[in-house]
Motif scaffolding. Structure first.
Motif, PDB file in Angstrom:
ATOM      1  N   TYR A 383       0.813  -1.227   0.000  1.00  0.00           N
ATOM      2  CA  TYR A 383       0.000   0.000   0.000  1.00  0.00           C
ATOM      3  C   TYR A 383       0.840   1.268   0.000  1.00  0.00           C
ATOM      4  O   TYR A 383       0.315   2.359   0.062  1.00  0.00           O
ATOM      5  N   GLN A 384       2.190   1.114  -0.048  1.00  0.00           N
ATOM      6  CA  GLN A 384       3.015   2.323  -0.046  1.00  0.00           C
ATOM      7  C   GLN A 384       3.275   2.826  -1.461  1.00  0.00           C
ATOM      8  O   GLN A 384       3.875   3.864  -1.642  1.00  0.00           O
ATOM      9  N   GLU A 385       2.853   2.068  -2.439  1.00  0.00           N
ATOM     10  CA  GLU A 385       3.135   2.467  -3.816  1.00  0.00           C
ATOM     11  C   GLU A 385       1.836   2.480  -4.602  1.00  0.00           C
ATOM     12  O   GLU A 385       1.183   1.455  -4.780  1.00  0.00           O
ATOM     13  N   GLU A 386       1.451   3.654  -5.048  1.00  0.00           N
ATOM     14  CA  GLU A 386       0.175   3.822  -5.747  1.00  0.00           C
ATOM     15  C   GLU A 386       0.077   2.898  -6.966  1.00  0.00           C
ATOM     16  O   GLU A 386      -0.974   2.324  -7.247  1.00  0.00           O
ATOM     17  N   PHE A 387       1.188   2.708  -7.688  1.00  0.00           N
ATOM     18  CA  PHE A 387       1.102   1.972  -8.954  1.00  0.00           C
ATOM     19  C   PHE A 387       1.041   0.451  -8.745  1.00  0.00           C
ATOM     20  O   PHE A 387       0.658  -0.269  -9.642  1.00  0.00           O
ATOM     21  N   TYR A 388       1.398  -0.036  -7.550  1.00  0.00           N
ATOM     22  CA  TYR A 388       1.149  -1.447  -7.234  1.00  0.00           C
ATOM     23  C   TYR A 388      -0.364  -1.651  -7.141  1.00  0.00           C
ATOM     24  O   TYR A 388      -0.931  -2.599  -7.707  1.00  0.00           O
ATOM     25  N   LEU A 449      -8.150  -5.862  -1.264  1.00  0.00           N
ATOM     26  CA  LEU A 449      -7.484  -4.844  -2.074  1.00  0.00           C
ATOM     27  C   LEU A 449      -8.062  -3.460  -1.813  1.00  0.00           C
ATOM     28  O   LEU A 449      -7.323  -2.485  -1.702  1.00  0.00           O
ATOM     29  N   TYR A 450      -9.396  -3.378  -1.697  1.00  0.00           N
ATOM     30  CA  TYR A 450     -10.001  -2.039  -1.624  1.00  0.00           C
ATOM     31  C   TYR A 450     -10.269  -1.588  -0.194  1.00  0.00           C
ATOM     32  O   TYR A 450     -10.768  -0.498   0.020  1.00  0.00           O
ATOM     33  N   ARG A 451      -9.950  -2.481   0.776  1.00  0.00           N
ATOM     34  CA  ARG A 451     -10.282  -2.113   2.155  1.00  0.00           C
ATOM     35  C   ARG A 451      -9.501  -0.876   2.601  1.00  0.00           C
ATOM     36  O   ARG A 451     -10.007  -0.029   3.297  1.00  0.00           O
ATOM     37  N   LYS A 452      -8.238  -0.796   2.195  1.00  0.00           N
ATOM     38  CA  LYS A 452      -7.422   0.381   2.543  1.00  0.00           C
ATOM     39  C   LYS A 452      -7.290   1.222   1.281  1.00  0.00           C
ATOM     40  O   LYS A 452      -7.192   0.673   0.195  1.00  0.00           O
ATOM     41  N   PRO A 454      -4.919   4.330   0.927  1.00  0.00           N
ATOM     42  CA  PRO A 454      -4.066   5.394   1.490  1.00  0.00           C
ATOM     43  C   PRO A 454      -3.933   6.604   0.573  1.00  0.00           C
ATOM     44  O   PRO A 454      -3.698   7.707   1.038  1.00  0.00           O
ATOM     45  N   PHE A 455      -4.106   6.413  -0.746  1.00  0.00           N
ATOM     46  CA  PHE A 455      -3.921   7.558  -1.652  1.00  0.00           C
ATOM     47  C   PHE A 455      -5.248   8.198  -2.057  1.00  0.00           C
ATOM     48  O   PHE A 455      -5.281   9.037  -2.953  1.00  0.00           O
ATOM     49  N   PRO A 966      -0.508  25.527   6.013  1.00  0.00           N
ATOM     50  CA  PRO A 966      -0.698  24.093   6.249  1.00  0.00           C
ATOM     51  C   PRO A 966      -2.151  23.687   6.010  1.00  0.00           C
ATOM     52  O   PRO A 966      -3.063  24.239   6.623  1.00  0.00           O
ATOM     53  N   GLU A 967      -2.361  22.778   5.080  1.00  0.00           N
ATOM     54  CA  GLU A 967      -3.705  22.247   4.838  1.00  0.00           C
ATOM     55  C   GLU A 967      -3.903  21.051   5.760  1.00  0.00           C
ATOM     56  O   GLU A 967      -2.959  20.430   6.206  1.00  0.00           O
ATOM     57  N   ASP A 968      -5.157  20.704   6.010  1.00  0.00           N
ATOM     58  CA  ASP A 968      -5.411  19.582   6.921  1.00  0.00           C
ATOM     59  C   ASP A 968      -5.095  18.250   6.270  1.00  0.00           C
ATOM     60  O   ASP A 968      -4.542  17.358   6.879  1.00  0.00           O
ATOM     61  N   ASP A 969      -5.476  18.123   4.999  1.00  0.00           N
ATOM     62  CA  ASP A 969      -5.353  16.793   4.384  1.00  0.00           C
ATOM     63  C   ASP A 969      -4.018  16.666   3.661  1.00  0.00           C
ATOM     64  O   ASP A 969      -3.951  16.500   2.461  1.00  0.00           O
ATOM     65  N   LEU A 970      -2.946  16.780   4.435  1.00  0.00           N
ATOM     66  CA  LEU A 970      -1.616  16.652   3.837  1.00  0.00           C
ATOM     67  C   LEU A 970      -1.296  15.184   3.622  1.00  0.00           C
ATOM     68  O   LEU A 970      -1.759  14.318   4.357  1.00  0.00           O
ATOM     69  N   GLU A 971      -0.458  14.943   2.631  1.00  0.00           N
ATOM     70  CA  GLU A 971       0.028  13.567   2.493  1.00  0.00           C
ATOM     71  C   GLU A 971       0.913  13.274   3.703  1.00  0.00           C
ATOM     72  O   GLU A 971       1.468  14.171   4.307  1.00  0.00           O
ATOM     73  N   SER A 972       1.037  11.972   3.996  1.00  0.00           N
ATOM     74  CA  SER A 972       1.771  11.646   5.221  1.00  0.00           C
ATOM     75  C   SER A 972       3.211  12.148   5.142  1.00  0.00           C
ATOM     76  O   SER A 972       3.768  12.606   6.127  1.00  0.00           O
ATOM     77  N   GLU A 973       3.802  12.100   3.947  1.00  0.00           N
ATOM     78  CA  GLU A 973       5.195  12.565   3.819  1.00  0.00           C
ATOM     79  C   GLU A 973       5.297  14.035   4.188  1.00  0.00           C
ATOM     80  O   GLU A 973       6.157  14.459   4.924  1.00  0.00           O
ATOM     81  N   LYS A 974       4.353  14.813   3.648  1.00  0.00           N
ATOM     82  CA  LYS A 974       4.355  16.252   3.924  1.00  0.00           C
ATOM     83  C   LYS A 974       4.149  16.492   5.419  1.00  0.00           C
ATOM     84  O   LYS A 974       4.763  17.362   6.011  1.00  0.00           O
TER      85      LYS A 974
END
Length: 2024
Positions: A383-388, A449-452, A454-455, A966-974
């Protein structure tokens, strides 16, 4: 070869790779435009490194030998001269490293040397261990660079939106790499590199250190493998692999196995995905513009051979090591073939495409879906890679859409199996084993597959086809288009699959189907569709009705079932008294039913969680009533796991505040947690029992966790204040108590079957505490007991839960202790760096613990204040003190240390480090705590090292990023990078607050200063030097240093402005604090060259962060000021000069030219500077461009327009919400204001308010918006002011502290001119903010002062070589600058900058004064000061009176051309007058009224203007507009305040100073004849006569001869203060007497009136008890006044004036005047007596009594006393002369003032013992001897003065040649202290100033001597003539004064006969013949040849040019004649 054997100090296996990575990051990720070119160069240079990928330099015999000998012969190092010897140890380590990694020996040495250099970055590691890290870090950089380069390629899946140039470059480069066999190399490396084998090798050679080191090494190795694998993955995403490469990849995957837990590891996952993307044709469905190109690139479509080979390879029945993996690849291939067959033009490939069904069948038979679910989707990286995710999504949807028959087949098979199972159950057999469950697995795969998501991709939307057209286009499918367009075919197929699978569902796949729906319902829109589906299924017209309840997959069916269960189980409920909650096998729920229920509950939870509409619709449904049913079931006897799910569903419902409020009441009513006990009930019920009895026994706690989650959600949605009212004391307390005492406090002691669950329980309960405390604001009512009525009695209500938590956390409660112990355990666990079960939950629990402490610290002050006010009997202790307590486990006070240790894990756990830094920042404000903390932190060496490393690591973190909005819905990296940034901010704030505490403090420790010794003895070093660790100071400098070598300047300034601002502030504080200043500035100057490298990038102008940029510049400029001051003091000229050039030069920095050109250039430069030619080569001076960057204008927010609230009241509320923030700015607290306003709205009564609420809330928003703008405005103004202050400080330091000779005088003036003009232009702009005026005025004042000084210094510097024999100053005295005939061509303006510039400055100054209008008096004070300095420029400098200038004739003087001074003065006056009455009005008003300093300066300014105002316009205005009268009248008010100043301890001396200014101004006015008349008219002397303060003369203490024994103090003694009051009055009288010629008698009369009113004082002065400079000055002034006013003529005139009065008055006046005259006369004799005491050599002896090495002020005192004595003598002589002339019209009637005795003179010449006793008793008239004595004495003095004068003139001409000691002595008299500190040039200036003073003093003394000599001769001649020719001896009994002929004037005799007779009644005083004879003999002896010669010499030397020439000669001749005649 030697070159090859040189060592690269940056380590060729690490340094270059690090640079490659940095360049790639800058070019690709940071998108810096200038990085593209650099990247191109780097890639060309390092292409071999990428081609050979990870190949190390091989071992080499030569190198081996070379290194072997390096300890004796040394090795060469690149870029350094000579060789370096290597220690044996290092050589041994190098060989070990060389063997370990199989690298060349030189490379190993390089790594070790680099390791040594980098060691400070890795505290606690040896160089060898660091070298291991560097080796792998180099590998990681190459792999990451490779991945990034491939990722930026042009391709089919994504674009990074980079420039085409860059994309072409990277695509070309990576294509070349691929041609060189990149795939094979990557796969080889991936299979060879292995963490375990690498660790074994390292372990053998002791290449592994601490746990942290192990983790870092393993992370690096893993990252290397991962990045390499991902390089291949991103390649295949963008462009397909060739046939051979694909086969290589397949053969690699054939050998892959899964991990122990059945998952694919991340590397193999990437490679699998790479292969799946090779077979991807789905992108061709999207019709993009480059589709055709992409089709041609795809070997699947273009190469028949490719398909054939791959197909054969995959059909091969050889099984792989992982059948599931083989199945996945086969399925992907089958779908690829099917995809190809759908494309129109591929008939040639039919033989393969038709084999797709078979291939898919092979895949399915190998359980492909099960493998994908368990090993792929379950993998931790999936789940860490969108293209997977997208790939597997495509795989499934392709299968469902492209192979519908296959899907149908799966369904049929499932139905078949279901029937078989059903039959076997019916017959009681075991179901057959061989059943396939493919459909079930497919459904579970979809579910997983669709339960999580993250993106937030919501890919599951493709499965929902909106049945009704959507109202809004937001809830759309994943296809793009308009709402009413037909959905794509694929979406129709997929949605049909979902619906059809639910029809006639066989029981075996009921649960998988529900799970699939749950997966597909994840997401707001999906949940909405799923809800609709279940609603439609259950409706009566559903297509297929199963039984009575509709479809089993529907709301209707589900809730009916729940109700039935509830009905059924309720009957089984045992009575309350029987044993409770034993799960007896009653008619309960079977396992299968339970599973079904749980699945449906989970589905419900998911839908309700995501869709608010579903939540409300279900809750409000009248039949279903889910909440009631669920709560009912919870009371029944069902397994805890089911109860947990039920609670989970309730939690989802509780997300809506509307539902939450009623849910609270239902919870309380259902008594899930028992809060009320029935009176007879023996045993407790509810969840508490479940926890203690059931869950504890099972060692699993699902129910407790679910309950905590429910409470957590409900607490957030809606908080009930009166929960349980009517049944128990209302409030949340029972719940809190349960959570705290039963769940939290006991969680550690319980047993857990699954270890991780322990931390889950802790996390979830701490989350509730956190939310409760976060939302709690202490209110005053919380601290008073609130009573409520319960069943007829009053009971105390529960306090809010936040109060209770605060109370527990502010005491040594079990809760606090457990929290601290949890923190300790957390940090211990993290320090192991090993994964353990529940690690994530532990980290979260620790985070909540830290957050709780944080909240407590934030709220404790308010809490404790309120507690004190309330008198509640609770005791609390501040948390910071509790944290200092002893930890019971370690028996040490290490709680704060444990908290601080989390910073060490800042990289892996940024949130924990952030909270920890916040806590430390909070508790560091107290200096007592600081000292204790320093002790705790440094107590244990290893922990101390870790803490330092932790802080430094957090500051060094590269990932930090400042987010401006700062927006609320930042990506986790941000989010992470923002947290890293905030942590840095807190650490810097901690350092800033700590630096304000006294040492030792935390900041000094973290910044690397001495703690044991004095701080100033610290010797700061670069990290690693002398064992110095890397400290926070190094980290801060590193942050600021990045980017300074580029053109854009420090990167932090652009990217993280707030951080940079704090960094600069820390540096400034270190430089400003006396303890740290020395070491810091030394270090910054020598090791860092910090200031120069930073200042060259000023100004920082960044519009978005204007406030931060201004503050950064402020701190930097302040630091620069300190540096300039310090380097100037320490004479470090080169440093000072370098900075000055940087700030002031207006020439661009360029390399020096050849000599010839240089000269020309310089010349043209100076001329152009003169003519103000702005040549093209000039640049703006940095100091000016900094000023430009401060925008003086400020946008002000629009005023509020309100409809509902009252504006005035809102303003009042805003004012009440204001507070000072950390920077001392007053800003409004927006949160608090919001609370106040919302409370106001909530308090509105009635229904109308509810209707208006949205509008009101909107208006509140407007108000808050306005306040935010206002705050920003205030902060912006504060920042501008701060920046301007710092700029001003820098300018002032440059002008005052830096050596003058570093800036040429001409440049100096130009700089000041530019600064003045610019600063004026900016402030005079209409938009300029008034708040900046004071600072600007201050700057203008300083600049004008220096301009004045600079111009005047230049004036003193002669322009030509002095003519020998002449003073160099002669050139200046006549004011003309035409020096030698040769240089007449060069005629310059007044100063280097020219008159016009000066005029511009004057005009701007005056404009500024007028701009201030009526207010801003303080600002005008500065401006008046500036104006005074400016006007001083046109004042002639103090010129030495060389006695030469007077040789000019009057005609020469009149016809001399106008000099530069007069010209400038005239032009200045013209400019001032052009401003007319407006300016006059402002200045005069300020002079009369307002602030004292303002008044003084305004008066001084008037004084100056009036003195140069030839037209007398200002004088006219002053008198006409009445201001002069006001000033004169105000003296009466001053009288009262001045009287209070004469008390021994005066109040403030302000009044004295304003009085002095006023008197000085009046004296100036009096010097003009017209002015004197105006003053007499306004009765100034009458006013003075009325003042009583002059009568309050304090008694003097006899302090010895000169009254100088006491050291001087700032507040003068009362006598001194009195003199400061009296002398100006006497001076004013004297000046009025002198200048009022026309009205002399009137003036003299008024002055006499003044003397009479204060006669006591006058007599006291004339008695002159002590001889000090002050008393002699009084005497000098008084004798001066008397000599002009108290003359017979005046007295007579005075009689006439008052003749009209009655006779009586006349008599009174006459009597009074006679008294006064007697006083005067007596006093004259008294003075003469004094003079006889202080004549000549004795007087000098008395000076010698003073300390020989007299201080400077003593020297000048001596000059003053000498001058005052001569002045008194001269005044007395003048008076005697005037008396004689006015009273005796003829020679016969001479008034004799002296007896005919010369005995004084002779007596005087002999030796005398008693110098103190007066020689002549004052009641006797003095004899003529005193006159003769004075004559001799002054003749002698004259020559000594004359010699002294001539010597000083000579010295002045040759100051530079004087010996240093003499120069020093001269300087000391001007500047008693600090002479050694100043430069030689300044010493010369001071020496010159002193010499000019001495010359002028001597010139004055000479003129007084000359006057006294002439007057004495005259008096001597008249007396001798009378005595020797006209006097009748006593034999005739006539009175001495009785004349032979009667007086002509009666009046004269009336007025004067009394006077002499008073003294001559005494017979002794008669003159006998003997007396006369004696007189003749003595006179002849005294007036001898030598004296006569002296007198004639004096006339020759002096009187020729100064006085009446030949006057002395004539008198000498006459006296000689008299003596001769009388002898005969």
């Amino acid at each position: 070869m030697a070159a090859l054997l040189a060592v690269n100090s940056a380590a060729s296996l690490w340094g270059p790779y690090k640079d490659i990575w940095q360049t790639v990051v800058n070019g690709i990720w940071k998108r810096q435009p200038e990085a593209i070119h650099l990247l191109d160069q780097v890639l060309k240079k390092h292409k071999p490194d990428f081609i050979s990928l990870y190949r190390n330099p091989p071992k080499n015999v030569q190198q081996h030998e070379k290194i072997q000998k390096a300890s004796t012969e040394g090795v060469a190092i690149q870029g350094q001269q000579g060789t370096r010897l290597l220690p044996e140890q290092l050589i041994r380590e190098a060989f070990i490293l060389s063997d370990l990694f199989d690298i060349g020996e030189l490379a190993a040495v390089e790594l070790l040397l680099a390791g040594e250099h980098q060691q400070p970055h890795f505290p606690g590691l040896t160089r060898g261990l660091v070298a291991v890290l560097l080796y792998w870090d180099g590998k990681r950089c190459i792999a990451n660079s490779l991945r990034a380069l491939i990722q930026s390629r042009r391709g089919k899946t994504w674009t990074l939106e980079l420039s085409t140039e860059l994309v072409s470059m990277t695509t070309r480069f990576t294509d070349e790499l691929m041609e060189q066999g990149l795939t094979q190399k990557i796969l080889n490396l991936v299979s060879h590199i292995n963490v375990n084998s690498e660790f074994e090798k390292l372990q053998r050679e002791r290449g592994l250190g601490s746990e942290k080191h192990r983790k870092e090494v393993s992370d690096l190795i893993k990252e290397c493998r991962q990045s390499l694998a991902e390089s291949l993955f991103v390649w295949t995403c963008q462009s397909p692999l060739s046939r051979d490469d694909t086969l290589i990849l397949i053969s690699y995957l054939e050998k892959v196995t899964v991990e122990a837990d059945g998952l694919l590891d991340c590397v193999n996952l990437s490679l699998l995905m790479a292969l799946l993307y090779c077979f991807d044709v789905s992108f061709l469905e999207q019709s993009t513009e480059d589709r055709e190109d992409l089709m041609h690139q795809l070997p699947l479509l273009t190469e028949r051979q490719y398909i054939a080979t791959i197909h054969t390879r995959l059909q091969d029945s050889q099984p792989w090591k992982l059948p599931g993996l083989q199945a996945t690849v086969r399925l992907a291939w089958a779908l690829a073939l099917r995809g190809i067959s759908q494309l129109s033009d591929v008939t040639a490939l039919a033989e393969f495409t038709e084999a797709d069904e078979a291939m898919a069948e092979l895949a399915i038979s190998d359980d492909v879906f099960l493998f994908l679910t368990e090993s792929v989707v379950g993998s931790e990286n999936f789940y860490q890679e969108e293209f997977y995710i997208r790939k597997i999504h495509n795989l499934i949807t392709d299968f469902l859409a492209l192979m519908p028959m296959k899907v149908k087949q799966l369904r049929n098979r499932a139905d078949e199996d279901a029937r078989m199972i059903h039959m076997s159950m019916q017959m009681g057999n075991e179901p057959p084993i061989s059943l396939r469950r493919d459909l079930e697995h497919l459904m579970l795969l979809i579910a997983e597959l669709y339960r999580k998501d993250p993106f937030n991709l919501e890919l599951a939307l493709e499965y929902w086809c909106p049945s009704e057209p959507l109202q809004s286009s937001t809830i759309m499918g994943s296809y793009l288009g308009v709402a009413h367009q037909r959905p794509p075919q694929r979406q129709v197929v997929l949605s049909k699959f979902v619906r059809q699978m639910g029809d006639l569902l066989p029981s075996t796949i009921y649960i998988p189907y529900l799970k699939m729906l749950r997966g597909l319902a994840s997401g707001p829109q999906c949940a909405h569709y799923c809800f609709s589906l279940l609603k439609v299924n259950g409706s009566s017209h559903a297509e297929n009705i199963q039984g009575t309840g509709g479809s089993p997959v529907s709301w209707e069916h589900f809730f009916r079932s729940l109700m039935l269960y509830h009905e059924h189980l309720r009957k089984d409920l045992p009575s309350a008294d029987s044993v409770q909650y034993r799960h007896l096998p009653l008619r309960g729920i079977t396992q299968k039913e339970q599973d079904g229920l749980i699945s449906f509950l989970q589905l419900t939870t998911t839908i309700v969680k995501w869709s608010e509409n579903a939540r409300l619709a279900l809750c409000e449904h009248p039949q279903w009533t889910p909440v009631v049913v669920i709560l009912g079931l919870l009371q029944c006897s069902i397994p805890p796991i089911l109860k947990a799910e039920l609670l989970g569903t309730l939690t989802a419902f509780g997300k809506s505040p509307e539902i939450a409020a009623s849910l609270w009441q239902s919870l309380e009513y259902a008594q899930i947690l028992q809060t009320v006990r029935a009176p007879g009930q023996r045993q407790a019920t509810g969840i508490e029992v479940e926890l203690n009895e059931v869950e504890s026994r099972c060692e699993e706690y699902p129910l407790t966790r679910a309950f905590c989650q429910l409470i957590s959600t409900l607490v957030e949605s809606s908080f009930p204040s009166n929960l349980g009212a009517g049944l128990r004391p209302p409030g949340f307390d029972p719940y809190l108590q349960f959570l705290r005492d039963t769940v939290f406090l006991r969680f550690r002691t319980r047993a857990y079957r699954i270890a991780a669950e322990k931390w889950e329980v802790a996390e979830v309960v701490l989350e509730v505490f956190y939310k409760l405390l976060r939302d709690y604001e202490p209110q005053l009512e919380d601290f008073a007991d609130q009573y409520v009525e319960l069943q007829g009695e009053e009971i105390i209500a529960h306090k809010p839960p936040g109060f209770s938590l605060m109370y527990h956390l502010l005491n040594e409660s079990p809760m606090l202790e457990l929290s601290l112990s949890l923190l300790e355990e957390g940090v211990k666990q993290l320090d192991t760096y090993a994964p353990f079960p529940g690690k994530m939950h532990l980290e979260k629990a620790v985070q909540y613990c830290l957050a709780l402490l944080n909240l407590t610290l934030q709220k404790e002050n308010l809490f404790m204040d309120l507690l004190r006010e309330s008198h509640l009997s609770l005791i609390v202790t501040p948390l910071e003190q509790l944290l200092q307590g002893i930890n019971p486990r370690t028996k040490k006070a290490d709680n704060v240390v444990n908290i601080a240790r989390y910073l060490y894990h800042g990289n892996s756990n940024p949130e924990l480090a952030f909270e920890s830094a916040k806590i430390l920042c909070c508790i560091s404000c107290n200096s007592n705590i600081q000292i204790k903390l320093v002790g705790d932190f440094t107590h244990d060496q290893s922990i101390s090292q870790k803490l330092m490393a932790g802080f430094v690591e957090c500051l060094d973190n590269e990932d930090a990023e400042e987010l401006i909005n700062p927006e609320d819905d930042l990506e986790s990296e941000k989010k992470q990078s923002r947290i890293h940034h905030e942590t840095k901010i807190h650490i810097l704030n901690l350092l800033i607050t700590s630096l304000e505490c006294s040492p030792p403090n935390l900041a000094l420790y973290f910044l690397g200063y001495e703690l044991k010794k004095p701080v100033s003895t610290t010797n700061l070093q670069d990290p690693g030097v002398l064992g110095c660790p890397r400290t926070c100071l190094h980290a801060i400098l590193n942050i600021l240093e990045k980017g300074t070598e580029t053109r854009t300047g420090p990167t932090a300034v652009q990217e993280s402005p707030h951080l940079a601002e704090l960094c600069y502030q820390v540096i400034y504080q270190l430089c400003a604090c006396s303890d740290t200043s020395g070491p810091t500035m030394r270090y910054l100057r020598t090791s860092q060259d910090f200031l120069f490298s930073q200042l060259q990038h000023l100004p920082f102008s960044i519009k978005e962060h204007e406030i931060s940029a201004l503050n950064q510049m402020s701190w930097l400029m302040k630091t620069a000021s300190i540096e300039l001051r310090v380097t100037s003091l320490n004479r470090q000229r080169s440093h000072t000069q370098r900075l000055l050039h940087l700030l002031l030069d207006d020439m661009p920095v360029k390399p020096y030219l050849a000599d010839g050109e240089g000269g020309m250039e310089d010349e043209s430069r100076s001329i152009s500077a003169f003519l103000h030619i702005d040549t093209a080569s000039k640049v703006r001076r940095k100091i000016l461009s900094i000023l430009d960057s401060i925008d003086f204008s400020q946008e002000i927010p629009e005023p509020l327009q309100l409809d509902f609230f009252d504006r005035a009241q809102v303003e009042q509320v805003i004012a009440n919400c204001e507070h000072k923030n950390a920077r001392g700015q007053v800003i409004c607290n927006v949160k608090y204001l919001h609370r106040v306003l919302v409370a106001e709205v909530n308090a509105l009564p009635g229904m109308a308010a509810i209707g208006q609420r949205p509008l009101l809330m909107e208006e509140i928003n407007t108000i808050l918006q306005y306040v935010v703008e206002r705050n920003k405005l205030l902060q912006c103004l504060h920042a501008k002011r701060h920046a301007l202050e710092s700029w001003r400080q820098l300018v002032e330091i440059i002008l005052t502290a830096c050596p003058q000779d570093l800036i040429q005088a001409e440049d100096r003036q130009l700089v000041i001119r530019d600064l003045l003009q610019d600063v004026h232009d900016k402030i005079l702009d209409d938009d300029a903010a008034q708040e900046l005026m004071p600072v600007v005025a201050g700057a203008v004042f300083t600049l004008t002062a220096h301009l004045s000084q600079s111009v005047r210094t230049e004036q003193k510097r002669p322009l030509a070589v002095p003519v020998p024999g002449h003073s160099q100053y002669v050139l200046m005295l006549d004011g003309s600058f035409t020096s030698s005939p040769g240089s007449e061509g060069i005629s310059v303006g007044f100063a280097s900058i020219g008159d016009s510039s000066l005029h511009i400055i004057l005009k701007k100054l005056l404009d500024f004064i007028l701009k201030t209008g009526g207010g801003f008096q303080r600002v005008r004070t500065h401006l008046y000061g500036s104006l005074l300095y400016y006007l001083q420029i046109a004042q002639r400098p103090d010129e030495p009176d060389t006695l030469e200038a007077a040789k000019k004739t009057m005609w020469e003087r009149l016809t001399a051309p106008e000099d530069a001074f007069s010209k400038l003065q005239r032009e200045n006056m013209a400019i001032i007058e052009s401003y007319g009455a407006a300016l006059m009005e402002v200045v005069c008003r300020d002079a009369c009224d307002g602030h004292e300093i303002g008044r003084m300066l305004a008066l001084a300014l008037l004084d100056r203007i009036v003195s140069v105002d030839k037209q007398q316009q200002w004088l006219l205005y002053l008198s006409n507009s009445g201001y002069l009268k006001v000033l004169v009248d105000s003296l009466a008010d001053d009288d009262f305040t001045l009287q209070s100043l004469l008390t021994p301890q005066p109040p403030l001396l302000k009044a004295l100073y304003t009085y002095e200014s006023k008197m000085a101004f009046l004296t100036r006015v009096a010097k003009i004849q017209q002015g004197a008349l105006e003053l007499l008219r306004s009765g100034v002397i009458v006013r003075l006569a009325q003042c009583q303060v002059y009568d309050m003369r304090p008694e003097t203490h006899h302090q010895g001869m000169f009254g100088m024994r006491d050291p001087p103090v700032f507040i003068p003694a009362p006598v001194e203060r009195y003199r400061q009051i009296l002398l100006p009055a006497l001076q004013l009288c004297q000046v009025i007497l002198t200048s009022s010629m026309a009205q002399h008698l009137q003036a003299a009369g008024q002055v006499l009136q003044f003397l009479i009113s204060h006669s006591d004082t006058i007599q006291a002065i004339l008695r002159c008890q002590d001889v000090s400079a002050g008393s002699l000055q009084e005497l000098a002034f008084l004798t001066g006044i008397i000599s002009k006013a108290a003359l017979p003529g005046v007295l007579g005139e005075f009689d006439i004036d008052i003749n009209e009065g009655t006779q009586m008055e006349l008599q009174g006046h006459i009597g009074r005047f006679q008294t006064l005259t007697k006083v005067c006369f007596l006093s004259q004799r008294q003075c003469l007596g004094l003079l006889s005491r202080f004549g000549g050599s004795d007087r000098l002896n008395q000076f010698k009594l003073q300390d020989d090495n007299a201080e400077g002020d003593r020297v000048s005192k001596r000059d003053e006393i000498e001058l005052a004595m001569q002045q008194i003598c001269a005044n007395v002589m003048e008076y005697c002369q005037s008396l004689m002339l006015q009273c005796a019209p003829t020679f016969q009637h001479t008034v004799c003032l002296f007896t005919p005795s010369l005995s004084e003179s002779t007596n005087r010449d002999g030796p005398r013992q008693d110098t103190q006793a007066p020689v002549v008793p004052y009641w006797r008239l003095p004899g003529l001897g005193i006159i003769v004595y004075l004559l001799k004495q002054n003749a002698n003095d004259f020559f000594s003065y004359y010699d002294s004068h001539r010597q000083n003139v000579n010295k002045l001409q040759n100051v530079e040649q004087l010996p240093p000691d003499e120069i020093k002595e001269l300087c000391q008299s001007v500047m008693p202290a600090g002479v050694d500190k100043i430069s030689t040039a300044q010493k010369y200036v001071l020496a010159r100033r002193r010499l000019v003073k001495l010359i002028n003093n001597r010139a004055k003394l000479l003129s007084l001597c000359s006057y006294i000599i002439e007057t004495c001769l005259f008096i001597l001649w008249r007396h001798l003539e009378y005595y020797l020719l006209h006097c009748t001896p006593t034999d005739s009994q006539d009175s001495l004064l009785a004349s032979r002929t009667p007086f002509k004037s009666r009046r004269l005799q009336d007025s004067f006969s009394l006077e002499p007779n008073l003294d001559f009644r005494n017979g002794k005083n008669r003159v006998s013949q003997h007396d006369l004879d004696q007189l003749q003999i003595e006179a002849t002896n005294s007036f001898g040849e030598s004296l006569q010669k002296k007198l004639l010499d004096i006339e020759g030397l002096y009187s020729k040019v100064r006085s009446r020439y030949t006057f002395i000669q004539a008198l000498v001749r006459r006296i000689r004649g008299l003596l001769r005649v009388s002898r005969t």
